[in-house]
Design a protein around this motif. Structure first.
Motif, PDB file in Angstrom:
ATOM      1  N   ASN A 111       0.679  -1.101  -0.161  1.00 57.73           N
ATOM      2  CA  ASN A 111       0.025  -0.112   0.042  1.00 57.73           C
ATOM      3  C   ASN A 111       0.671   1.095   0.003  1.00 57.73           C
ATOM      4  O   ASN A 111       0.273   2.763   0.036  1.00 57.73           O
ATOM      5  N   LEU A 112       2.532   1.133  -0.474  1.00 52.92           N
ATOM      6  CA  LEU A 112       3.354   2.215  -0.547  1.00 52.92           C
ATOM      7  C   LEU A 112       3.606   2.380  -1.649  1.00 52.92           C
ATOM      8  O   LEU A 112       4.700   1.400  -1.633  1.00 52.92           O
ATOM      9  N   HIS A 113       3.136   3.613  -2.132  1.00 59.34           N
ATOM     10  CA  HIS A 113       3.998   3.888  -3.597  1.00 59.34           C
ATOM     11  C   HIS A 113       4.663   4.900  -3.534  1.00 59.34           C
ATOM     12  O   HIS A 113       4.533   6.431  -3.367  1.00 59.34           O
ATOM     13  N   ILE A 114       5.632   5.245  -4.078  1.00 60.89           N
ATOM     14  CA  ILE A 114       6.528   5.992  -5.283  1.00 60.89           C
ATOM     15  C   ILE A 114       5.191   6.778  -5.569  1.00 60.89           C
ATOM     16  O   ILE A 114       4.746   6.338  -6.602  1.00 60.89           O
ATOM     17  N   SER A 115       5.601   8.028  -6.415  1.00 64.93           N
ATOM     18  CA  SER A 115       3.899   8.832  -6.886  1.00 64.93           C
ATOM     19  C   SER A 115       5.437  10.019  -7.046  1.00 64.93           C
ATOM     20  O   SER A 115       6.519  10.642  -6.297  1.00 64.93           O
ATOM     21  N   CYS A 116       5.109  10.811  -8.008  1.00 69.10           N
ATOM     22  CA  CYS A 116       5.097  12.066  -7.870  1.00 69.10           C
ATOM     23  C   CYS A 116       3.805  13.266  -8.509  1.00 69.10           C
ATOM     24  O   CYS A 116       3.199  13.047  -9.783  1.00 69.10           O
ATOM     25  N   SER A 117       4.109  14.363  -7.890  1.00 63.67           N
ATOM     26  CA  SER A 117       3.228  15.180  -7.905  1.00 63.67           C
ATOM     27  C   SER A 117       3.493  16.868  -7.742  1.00 63.67           C
ATOM     28  O   SER A 117       4.661  17.406  -7.288  1.00 63.67           O
ATOM     29  N   MET A 118       2.889  17.713  -8.202  1.00 63.56           N
ATOM     30  CA  MET A 118       3.121  19.226  -8.193  1.00 63.56           C
ATOM     31  C   MET A 118       2.830  19.434  -7.101  1.00 63.56           C
ATOM     32  O   MET A 118       1.806  19.859  -6.414  1.00 63.56           O
ATOM     33  N   LYS A 119       4.348  20.286  -6.717  1.00 64.90           N
ATOM     34  CA  LYS A 119       4.182  21.240  -5.390  1.00 64.90           C
ATOM     35  C   LYS A 119       5.382  22.435  -5.412  1.00 64.90           C
ATOM     36  O   LYS A 119       5.812  22.761  -6.146  1.00 64.90           O
ATOM     37  N   ASP A 120       4.282  23.371  -5.371  1.00 62.61           N
ATOM     38  CA  ASP A 120       5.330  24.772  -5.611  1.00 62.61           C
ATOM     39  C   ASP A 120       5.957  25.257  -6.923  1.00 62.61           C
ATOM     40  O   ASP A 120       6.820  25.611  -7.319  1.00 62.61           O
ATOM     41  N   GLY A 121       4.566  24.165  -7.708  1.00 60.32           N
ATOM     42  CA  GLY A 121       5.278  24.380  -9.367  1.00 60.32           C
ATOM     43  C   GLY A 121       6.244  23.693  -9.740  1.00 60.32           C
ATOM     44  O   GLY A 121       7.039  23.513 -10.889  1.00 60.32           O
TER      45      GLY A 121
END
Length: 270
Positions: free
Chosen positions: A183-193
């Motif tokens: 249930n724990l995975h690497i992800s990529c999200s936008m933060k502060d552009g």
């Protein structure tokens, strides 16, 4: 309209029918709505094509004339005396497939949308970068770091679960999800552009099928083999951004662009 003839879109008609064919194309383009209704085309002795259209666009005319042209070529080769079933097959084989993509500014109607479907078994592996630093997890901060491990400390390596996916729209690389636990995975999200790498909880059930529209593609990365022991992981959601390590020791694993200085984007799977 004056610079384009519908006959240019057709396969070359026979010499006998060329002048008549072009005349029909042009007359259909410029006629008014009353002229278009109940238009009859003689395809072969005993076979007429009657067209009623409301309204008729230029593309419809092109598709219609393409179909008529194919029928005119197909029927003489089949000979006379065709049964109804045989005639139906000839007509269906001559149909023109119409595929339209309309664009308005930055919005595309009819655009194919990628769907990623998990397939195959899960591979267990560890990661080290090209400077032989291993990826570990700092449990207190739940962050990934790259460090050169000395003998006797190999148990600190993260055992990743690598799950493969099928991409329905492209094949630029192998889409994968990198997990630490179920249930724990690497992800990529936008933060502060800026795209940032995270360890994020998500149930396995939600990751069986991933659609770009629901923002779940943040868990996906394109795995691309660059040669012997050189594998990169590019974010599916933010193209051009890669999982990377720093040249220094005990630095966090982060996202970076391909040409970032002092960042290593190639890994070896063990």
């Amino acid at each position: 309209m004056s610079a384009f003839h519908l006959s240019d879109a057709l396969d070359s008609p026979t010499e006998v029918d060329e002048e008549e064919f072009e005349t029909r194309c042009l007359s259909l383009t410029h006629c008014d709505m009353q002229d278009v209704h109940d238009k009859t085309f003689r395809l072969e002795d005993g076979l007429d094509l009657v067209v009623t259209h409301n309204p008729m666009s230029l593309q419809c005319v092109v598709n219609l004339m393409l179909a008529v042209n194919r029928l005119k070529k197909s029927l003489p080769r089949c000979g006379k005396g065709l049964s109804d079933d045989e005639l139906c097959c000839v007509i269906l084989d001559s149909l023109v497939e119409d595929s339209i993509v309309k664009t308005s500014e930055n919005f595309t109607v009819g655009e194919k949308r990628s769907t990623f479907q998990r397939f195959g078994s899960v591979n267990l592996c560890t990661l080290c970068d090209t400077s032989k630093k291993d990826v570990i997890c700092v449990s207190e901060e739940m962050k990934l770091q790259a460090i050169t491990l000395k003998g006797g400390h190999c148990e600190r390596k993260v055992n990743f679960r690598l799950s493969k996916y099928i991409d329905t729209c492209q094949s630029e690389g192998q889409p994968v999800v990198l997990s630490i636990t179920n249930n724990l995975h690497i992800s990529c999200s936008m933060k502060d552009g800026r795209p940032v790498l995270n360890l994020e909880e998500c149930s396995e059930a939600k990751l069986q099928t991933i659609n770009k529209d629901d923002d779940m593609d943040r868990f996906l990365f394109y795995r691309t083999d660059k040669g012997l022991s050189h594998i990169t992981f590019e974010s599916v959601k933010y193209r051009g951004w890669f999982i990377s390590t720093c040249e220094g020791e005990e630095q966090p694993v982060e996202m970076c662009e391909a040409d970032a200085t002092r960042r290593l984007t190639s890994f070896k799977l063990n």
